[in-house]
Design a protein around this motif. Sequence first.
Motif, PDB file in Angstrom:
ATOM      1  N   GLU A  76       0.836  -1.209   0.000  1.00  0.00           N
ATOM      2  CA  GLU A  76       0.000   0.000   0.000  1.00  0.00           C
ATOM      3  C   GLU A  76       0.872   1.261   0.000  1.00  0.00           C
ATOM      4  O   GLU A  76       0.605   2.207  -0.745  1.00  0.00           O
ATOM      5  CB  GLU A  76      -0.904  -0.020   1.231  1.00  0.00           C
ATOM      6  CG  GLU A  76      -1.856   1.145   1.332  1.00  0.00           C
ATOM      7  CD  GLU A  76      -2.698   1.073   2.606  1.00  0.00           C
ATOM      8  OE1 GLU A  76      -2.834   2.125   3.255  1.00  0.00           O
ATOM      9  OE2 GLU A  76      -3.193  -0.011   2.939  1.00  0.00           O
ATOM     10  N   ALA A 127       2.456   1.643  -3.493  1.00  0.00           N
ATOM     11  CA  ALA A 127       1.497   2.126  -4.489  1.00  0.00           C
ATOM     12  C   ALA A 127       1.203   3.612  -4.291  1.00  0.00           C
ATOM     13  O   ALA A 127       1.125   4.376  -5.254  1.00  0.00           O
ATOM     14  CB  ALA A 127       0.208   1.313  -4.414  1.00  0.00           C
ATOM     15  N   GLN A 128       1.062   4.026  -3.035  1.00  0.00           N
ATOM     16  CA  GLN A 128       0.810   5.443  -2.746  1.00  0.00           C
ATOM     17  C   GLN A 128       2.008   6.291  -3.149  1.00  0.00           C
ATOM     18  O   GLN A 128       1.841   7.383  -3.698  1.00  0.00           O
ATOM     19  CB  GLN A 128       0.511   5.625  -1.263  1.00  0.00           C
ATOM     20  CG  GLN A 128       0.178   7.053  -0.898  1.00  0.00           C
ATOM     21  CD  GLN A 128      -0.166   7.218   0.573  1.00  0.00           C
ATOM     22  OE1 GLN A 128      -0.185   6.252   1.334  1.00  0.00           O
ATOM     23  NE2 GLN A 128      -0.437   8.437   0.979  1.00  0.00           N
ATOM     24  N   VAL A 166       4.158   5.681  -5.571  1.00  0.00           N
ATOM     25  CA  VAL A 166       4.177   5.795  -7.030  1.00  0.00           C
ATOM     26  C   VAL A 166       3.153   6.823  -7.498  1.00  0.00           C
ATOM     27  O   VAL A 166       3.437   7.632  -8.389  1.00  0.00           O
ATOM     28  CB  VAL A 166       3.943   4.425  -7.713  1.00  0.00           C
ATOM     29  CG1 VAL A 166       3.815   4.580  -9.222  1.00  0.00           C
ATOM     30  CG2 VAL A 166       5.080   3.470  -7.381  1.00  0.00           C
ATOM     31  N   ASP A 167       1.973   6.843  -6.885  1.00  0.00           N
ATOM     32  CA  ASP A 167       0.960   7.843  -7.233  1.00  0.00           C
ATOM     33  C   ASP A 167       1.486   9.258  -6.984  1.00  0.00           C
ATOM     34  O   ASP A 167       1.304  10.160  -7.811  1.00  0.00           O
ATOM     35  CB  ASP A 167      -0.326   7.629  -6.421  1.00  0.00           C
ATOM     36  CG  ASP A 167      -1.104   6.389  -6.830  1.00  0.00           C
ATOM     37  OD1 ASP A 167      -0.871   5.863  -7.953  1.00  0.00           O
ATOM     38  OD2 ASP A 167      -1.942   5.935  -6.027  1.00  0.00           O
ATOM     39  N   GLU A 168       2.140   9.451  -5.851  1.00  0.00           N
ATOM     40  CA  GLU A 168       2.679  10.770  -5.517  1.00  0.00           C
ATOM     41  C   GLU A 168       3.820  11.166  -6.455  1.00  0.00           C
ATOM     42  O   GLU A 168       3.913  12.324  -6.862  1.00  0.00           O
ATOM     43  CB  GLU A 168       3.144  10.798  -4.061  1.00  0.00           C
ATOM     44  CG  GLU A 168       1.990  10.766  -3.077  1.00  0.00           C
ATOM     45  CD  GLU A 168       2.443  10.893  -1.641  1.00  0.00           C
ATOM     46  OE1 GLU A 168       3.260  11.796  -1.345  1.00  0.00           O
ATOM     47  OE2 GLU A 168       1.990  10.078  -0.812  1.00  0.00           O
ATOM     48  N   GLU A 219       4.189  10.176  -9.538  1.00  0.00           N
ATOM     49  CA  GLU A 219       3.570  10.492 -10.827  1.00  0.00           C
ATOM     50  C   GLU A 219       3.009  11.920 -10.814  1.00  0.00           C
ATOM     51  O   GLU A 219       3.200  12.685 -11.765  1.00  0.00           O
ATOM     52  CB  GLU A 219       2.472   9.492 -11.154  1.00  0.00           C
ATOM     53  CG  GLU A 219       1.850   9.723 -12.521  1.00  0.00           C
ATOM     54  CD  GLU A 219       0.846   8.656 -12.907  1.00  0.00           C
ATOM     55  OE1 GLU A 219       0.491   8.611 -14.102  1.00  0.00           O
ATOM     56  OE2 GLU A 219       0.404   7.873 -12.042  1.00  0.00           O
ATOM     57  N   ALA A 220       2.353  12.306  -9.729  1.00  0.00           N
ATOM     58  CA  ALA A 220       1.801  13.658  -9.616  1.00  0.00           C
ATOM     59  C   ALA A 220       2.910  14.705  -9.632  1.00  0.00           C
ATOM     60  O   ALA A 220       2.790  15.745 -10.299  1.00  0.00           O
ATOM     61  CB  ALA A 220       0.960  13.784  -8.349  1.00  0.00           C
ATOM     62  N   ASP A 240       4.159  -0.221  -9.465  1.00  0.00           N
ATOM     63  CA  ASP A 240       4.145   0.062 -10.894  1.00  0.00           C
ATOM     64  C   ASP A 240       5.458   0.626 -11.408  1.00  0.00           C
ATOM     65  O   ASP A 240       6.214   1.266 -10.681  1.00  0.00           O
ATOM     66  CB  ASP A 240       3.051   1.084 -11.223  1.00  0.00           C
ATOM     67  CG  ASP A 240       1.664   0.490 -11.197  1.00  0.00           C
ATOM     68  OD1 ASP A 240       1.537  -0.721 -11.446  1.00  0.00           O
ATOM     69  OD2 ASP A 240       0.713   1.243 -10.941  1.00  0.00           O
ATOM     70  N   LEU A 242       7.096   3.463 -13.762  1.00  0.00           N
ATOM     71  CA  LEU A 242       6.721   4.824 -14.117  1.00  0.00           C
ATOM     72  C   LEU A 242       7.673   5.312 -15.190  1.00  0.00           C
ATOM     73  O   LEU A 242       8.894   5.207 -15.024  1.00  0.00           O
ATOM     74  CB  LEU A 242       6.792   5.705 -12.877  1.00  0.00           C
ATOM     75  CG  LEU A 242       6.068   7.029 -12.896  1.00  0.00           C
ATOM     76  CD1 LEU A 242       4.594   6.848 -13.206  1.00  0.00           C
ATOM     77  CD2 LEU A 242       6.216   7.714 -11.562  1.00  0.00           C
ATOM     78  N   ARG A 300       2.490   4.631 -17.125  1.00  0.00           N
ATOM     79  CA  ARG A 300       2.893   3.420 -16.399  1.00  0.00           C
ATOM     80  C   ARG A 300       3.035   2.205 -17.307  1.00  0.00           C
ATOM     81  O   ARG A 300       3.038   1.083 -16.831  1.00  0.00           O
ATOM     82  CB  ARG A 300       1.899   3.133 -15.279  1.00  0.00           C
ATOM     83  CG  ARG A 300       1.906   4.242 -14.233  1.00  0.00           C
ATOM     84  CD  ARG A 300       1.025   3.921 -13.085  1.00  0.00           C
ATOM     85  NE  ARG A 300       0.963   5.065 -12.174  1.00  0.00           N
ATOM     86  CZ  ARG A 300       0.626   4.984 -10.917  1.00  0.00           C
ATOM     87  NH1 ARG A 300       0.302   3.828 -10.392  1.00  0.00           N
ATOM     88  NH2 ARG A 300       0.582   6.051 -10.165  1.00  0.00           N
TER      89      ARG A 300
END
Length: 124
Positions: A14, A17-18, A20-22, A24-25, A49, A51, A64
């Motif tokens: 978790e 994944a969080q 990677v989201d950050e 990406e942003a 993921d 990136l 991704r």
Amino acid sequence: MAETKRMPAGRMAEAAAQAVDEIEALLRAALTGDVSLGATLKFVHPGADVLVIDGSKTPNEVHRRDVPADCTIHIDPVLNLNIFQRHTDQNVAFRQGRIRIVGDLSVITRLRPIMARRAGAVND
């Protein structure tokens, strides 16, 4: 990274994944239409993921999809986020063997001032 190893496996996934989201942003915000990486850079995040920054396009594209890249960085996603947020020194992490780079190192050097400019804009 030591804190991450003590977490249960589900919590680690978790957090990865969080992160990677950050990341990406952050990359999307930094890679605006007026800057170009001029190459493809891929971050391989074990347990999360891939990136990719496709800087061969104008504007840069962040996605991704696992595609070939001019430079590939193998790095823990939480460590990668900490580096982008300037909580961890990338040179120290590299010397400690926590980062593995394959391909054209000059691509990374092109990303550094772009991210520094973004960090400066956020801190102003």
